[in-house]
Design a protein around this motif. Sequence first.
Motif, mmCIF file in Angstrom:
data_model
loop_
_atom_site.group_PDB
_atom_site.id
_atom_site.type_symbol
_atom_site.label_atom_id
_atom_site.label_comp_id
_atom_site.label_asym_id
_atom_site.label_seq_id
_atom_site.Cartn_x
_atom_site.Cartn_y
_atom_site.Cartn_z
ATOM 1 N N GLU A 285 -51.381 -49.763 -91.470
ATOM 2 C CA GLU A 285 -52.567 -49.092 -92.011
ATOM 3 C C GLU A 285 -52.302 -48.366 -93.322
ATOM 4 O O GLU A 285 -53.235 -47.939 -94.016
ATOM 5 C CB GLU A 285 -53.134 -48.102 -90.984
ATOM 6 N N VAL A 286 -51.036 -48.233 -93.704
ATOM 7 C CA VAL A 286 -50.703 -47.569 -94.967
ATOM 8 C C VAL A 286 -51.091 -48.439 -96.162
ATOM 9 O O VAL A 286 -51.419 -47.941 -97.239
ATOM 10 C CB VAL A 286 -49.195 -47.229 -95.000
ATOM 11 N N ILE A 287 -51.098 -49.756 -95.971
ATOM 12 C CA ILE A 287 -51.325 -50.686 -97.072
ATOM 13 C C ILE A 287 -52.811 -50.748 -97.421
ATOM 14 O O ILE A 287 -53.675 -50.811 -96.541
ATOM 15 C CB ILE A 287 -50.816 -52.087 -96.702
ATOM 16 N N GLY A 318 -47.359 -54.010 -85.550
ATOM 17 C CA GLY A 318 -48.088 -52.958 -86.227
ATOM 18 C C GLY A 318 -47.424 -52.420 -87.480
ATOM 19 O O GLY A 318 -47.942 -51.490 -88.109
ATOM 20 N N TYR A 319 -46.312 -53.005 -87.862
ATOM 21 C CA TYR A 319 -45.616 -52.600 -89.083
ATOM 22 C C TYR A 319 -45.586 -53.766 -90.062
ATOM 23 O O TYR A 319 -45.550 -54.928 -89.668
ATOM 24 C CB TYR A 319 -44.182 -52.154 -88.780
ATOM 25 N N ILE A 320 -45.604 -53.439 -91.338
ATOM 26 C CA ILE A 320 -45.499 -54.455 -92.366
ATOM 27 C C ILE A 320 -44.177 -54.291 -93.101
ATOM 28 O O ILE A 320 -43.775 -53.170 -93.443
ATOM 29 C CB ILE A 320 -46.683 -54.393 -93.359
ATOM 30 N N VAL A 321 -43.490 -55.405 -93.274
ATOM 31 C CA VAL A 321 -42.242 -55.418 -94.030
ATOM 32 C C VAL A 321 -42.564 -56.006 -95.402
ATOM 33 O O VAL A 321 -43.201 -57.050 -95.498
ATOM 34 C CB VAL A 321 -41.162 -56.242 -93.317
ATOM 35 N N PHE A 322 -42.163 -55.309 -96.448
ATOM 36 C CA PHE A 322 -42.536 -55.747 -97.794
ATOM 37 C C PHE A 322 -41.415 -55.468 -98.789
ATOM 38 O O PHE A 322 -40.505 -54.661 -98.539
ATOM 39 C CB PHE A 322 -43.817 -55.046 -98.249
ATOM 40 N N GLY A 323 -41.488 -56.170 -99.905
ATOM 41 C CA GLY A 323 -40.559 -55.954 -100.999
ATOM 42 C C GLY A 323 -41.251 -55.236 -102.137
ATOM 43 O O GLY A 323 -42.487 -55.153 -102.206
ATOM 44 N N SER A 324 -40.445 -54.713 -103.034
ATOM 45 C CA SER A 324 -40.982 -54.014 -104.195
ATOM 46 C C SER A 324 -40.020 -54.180 -105.356
ATOM 47 O O SER A 324 -38.794 -54.067 -105.183
ATOM 48 C CB SER A 324 -41.175 -52.522 -103.883
#
Length: 350
Positions: A285-287, A318-324
Motif C-alpha cells: 500500500e506504500v506504492i 502483501g509486500y512489494i520488492v522493487f529496485g531503485s
Amino acid sequence: MKVFKLIIIVIVVILSACKDANVTQQPSLVTTVQTQLTKRADVTRLHEIPAVFLAENRANLSFQLSGTINQSLVKIGEHVQQNQILMSLYNPNISPALNTNMARLESIQAQIAQAQRDVARLAELRKNNSASKTAFELKETSLKDLIAQKKAVKAQISLALANQSEATIKAPFAGTIVTIDAQVGEFVRSGQVVMAIYQQDMLEVEVNLTLQLWDNISLDDNIAGIYNGEIIEFRVVELAQVADAKSHLMKVIFKLTSSIDNAVGQQVTLQFPQMYQAVYQLPLEVIVDDGINKPYIFTVVNNIAVKHYIEPLFIDNGYIVFGSDADIQNPVVIKGQSRISAGTKLQVAQ
C-alpha cells in the motif's frame, strides 16, 4: 445623507465578516504522515511450478510388420519381467516364406554335394585326358552358381526368421503395463502402437522454465519438490539449449533421487529459488500507481514530500520488492500518501 452613511456602514461590516470567515476557514498547509526508513537487502523469491511424475523408462511398443493379433498375454497394471513375451500376431506370409526357403536350401545343398563329387571325378579324369577341359570348367561354374544360390537362400531364411521374431513383442525392461491398444483378432499395421510399458520405480518430471530461471540451474543441481506435503529431492539430468519456438520456454528434466510407489501421473510441485540482490521491500500500500505513470513512493526531504520512482520486481504476501536507481536514504511515507503530492509540507507523526 443619513441613508448613504448607513449603507457605507453595512458594507464595511459585511467585508469585515467575510475577512474573518476566510481567516477561520483557511485549511492547514501541513499534512501529517507516518514514515519509516528502508534499506537495500538481498531477497529470495521462491517460484513454485507444478509438474507430473513420469516413468524415467517408458516405451510404446509396436510390431514391425502388419498382421492380426493372435495372442495378448498380459493385462493393464500387470508387472512383467524383461524379455517376457507380451503379445504376438499372425502374418500369413511368414511361415510359407520360411518353409519354402528351407526346402530350397535342402535341395541346393544336395545339388552342391553332387556337383562337388562330379568336379572331383572330372579332375581325376583330366589327369588321364579322359575328360575335356570344357566339361570340367562347366561343372566348376555350376558348383559356384549353386554355392551363390545357397548364400542367397540363407539370406532369405534369415529375413524370414527375423520377421518371425518380429511377430512377437517382448518387454524391453522389467516394468508395468499401463495401456493395451489392440485386442486379439484385430488387424494392426507395421509401427502401430499396441501397448505401453513403464518402469514405475524410476521417476522423473519435465518442466518448461523461463530463461531467467533456466539460467540459474546447471546439470546435476539438486532442486526441492513438495509431494503429499513432504519435501523430496530432484536432480537435473537434462537441460535444453534452445527455447521452444512457440512458448519461448526452456525444457528441463529432473530425476527423482528417491523412490515413490505408484506415483506415475501424480502431481508434484517443484521449488525454484531466485535471488534478487540489493533491492528494497515495503508494504504494497506504500506504492502509488495510477496505472498511467511510473510507480513511485514519497520520501520526506526537509519536511517536504518528494516523489521517488521505483522498478517493481514482484509482490509476495502483501509486500512489494522493487529496485531503485538511486539509494533511498530519506524516510518513506507509509501512511497518508493518498493525501499528499510532490511539494506538500509534511509533519511526521511520532
